[in-house]
Design an enzyme around this catalytic site. Structure first.
Site, short mmCIF file in Angstrom:
data_model
loop_
_atom_site.label_atom_id
_atom_site.label_comp_id
_atom_site.label_asym_id
_atom_site.label_seq_id
_atom_site.Cartn_x
_atom_site.Cartn_y
_atom_site.Cartn_z
N GLY A 47 0.85 -1.18 0.00
CA GLY A 47 0.00 0.00 0.00
C GLY A 47 0.88 1.23 0.00
O GLY A 47 2.02 1.18 0.50
N GLN A 52 3.32 9.78 1.35
CA GLN A 52 4.57 9.01 1.36
C GLN A 52 5.44 9.32 0.14
O GLN A 52 6.59 8.91 0.08
CB GLN A 52 4.28 7.50 1.42
CG GLN A 52 3.60 7.10 2.72
CD GLN A 52 3.41 5.60 2.78
OE1 GLN A 52 2.45 5.08 2.23
NE2 GLN A 52 4.33 4.90 3.42
N CYS A 96 5.59 -0.14 7.88
CA CYS A 96 5.27 0.97 6.99
C CYS A 96 6.54 1.35 6.23
O CYS A 96 7.61 1.45 6.83
CB CYS A 96 4.78 2.15 7.82
SG CYS A 96 4.34 3.59 6.84
N LEU A 97 6.42 1.58 4.93
CA LEU A 97 7.59 1.96 4.12
C LEU A 97 8.23 3.24 4.64
O LEU A 97 9.43 3.45 4.48
CB LEU A 97 7.19 2.16 2.66
CG LEU A 97 6.75 0.91 1.88
CD1 LEU A 97 6.26 1.31 0.49
CD2 LEU A 97 7.89 -0.10 1.76
N HIS A 138 -4.87 1.33 7.17
CA HIS A 138 -3.51 1.87 7.34
C HIS A 138 -3.30 3.02 6.35
O HIS A 138 -2.76 4.08 6.72
CB HIS A 138 -2.50 0.74 7.11
CG HIS A 138 -1.06 1.15 7.18
ND1 HIS A 138 -0.21 0.69 8.17
CD2 HIS A 138 -0.30 1.96 6.40
CE1 HIS A 138 1.00 1.22 7.98
NE2 HIS A 138 0.97 1.99 6.91
N GLU A 139 -3.73 2.83 5.10
CA GLU A 139 -3.53 3.87 4.08
C GLU A 139 -4.42 5.09 4.34
O GLU A 139 -3.98 6.23 4.18
CB GLU A 139 -3.79 3.32 2.67
CG GLU A 139 -2.89 2.16 2.26
CD GLU A 139 -1.42 2.39 2.56
OE1 GLU A 139 -0.94 3.52 2.43
OE2 GLU A 139 -0.73 1.41 2.95
N HIS A 142 -2.89 7.27 6.80
CA HIS A 142 -1.84 8.12 6.21
C HIS A 142 -2.45 9.42 5.67
O HIS A 142 -1.84 10.48 5.77
CB HIS A 142 -1.16 7.41 5.04
CG HIS A 142 0.03 6.58 5.43
ND1 HIS A 142 1.13 7.09 6.07
CD2 HIS A 142 0.31 5.26 5.23
CE1 HIS A 142 2.03 6.13 6.25
NE2 HIS A 142 1.55 5.00 5.76
NI NI Z 1 2.40 3.09 5.84
#
Ligand code: NI
Length: 189
Positions: A47, A52, A96-97, A138-139, A142
């Site tokens: 995701g 991000q 998370c990235l 989760h997204e 963000h």
């Molecule tokens: Ni994330």
């Protein structure tokens, strides 16, 4: 050719800001979505939300089909998504990235009703369950300036404090490109 974009890293303000809505789908958005899918794939992510890649707009992409047990799941493009209703609760480890190498157990509803705009800007409502519900939440977080670490207990937060400050400084190794917080400069008077 789609481009791989650097991923904003914990410590950057953009990850803490509520995004603004997407008003129309133009060529810039179409390119952007392609770049986001490409970047997510290159980063082995499932995701990716616009903050991000340093953009404060309400847009996220999801693709969990690289995981064997979810290979039949179609990719999703979420434009202006909102969680309308949710049920149940399940605890699962998340990462998370934007917060490389850190993981933590997060409790979330395991069934959600999400309203969003599709690529024609039509309003769509879907029910998501299980892992898709998890990733979508989760997204969407963000897009509201929220990160998975916010759900950890104060004890768990204490435990990761040092690691977070290293990530903030860019002292972290990833096999994808990062966009690191540049810090406060004395030259920026
Ligand atoms: Ni994330």
């Amino acid at each position: 050719m789609p481009k791989q974009l650097p991923i904003t890293t914990y410590g950057m303000d953009i990850l803490r800001k509520k995004t603004r809505p997407v008003r129309k789908i133009d060529n810039a958005i179409i390119d952007l979505v392609q770049n986001m899918f490409y970047t997510m794939d290159k980063s082995s992510g499932i995701g990716l939300a616009a903050p991000q890649i340093n953009l404060g707009i309400s847009l996220a992409v999801i693709d969990i089909s690289a995981l064997e047990e979810h290979k039949k799941e179609s990719p999703m493009i979420l434009i202006n998504p909102v969680v309308k209703d949710s049920h149940g609760e399940v605890t699962l480890e998340e990462g998370c990235l934007s917060i490389p190498e850190l993981h933590g157990n997060v409790s979330r509803p395991d069934q959600v009703f999400i309203k969003y705009n599709d690529f024609d800007m039509n309003e769509v409502e879907v029910e998501l369950k299980g892992f898709m519900a998890r990733v979508a939440q989760h997204e969407i977080d963000h897009l509201n300036g929220k990160l998975f670490i916010d759900y950890l207990s104060s004890e768990e937060k204490k435990e990761i404090k040092k690691q977070l400050s290293e990530i903030r400084k860019g002292n972290v190794k990833t096999d994808y490109k990062l966009h690191i917080h540049s810090g406060d400069s004395f030259l920026n008077l």
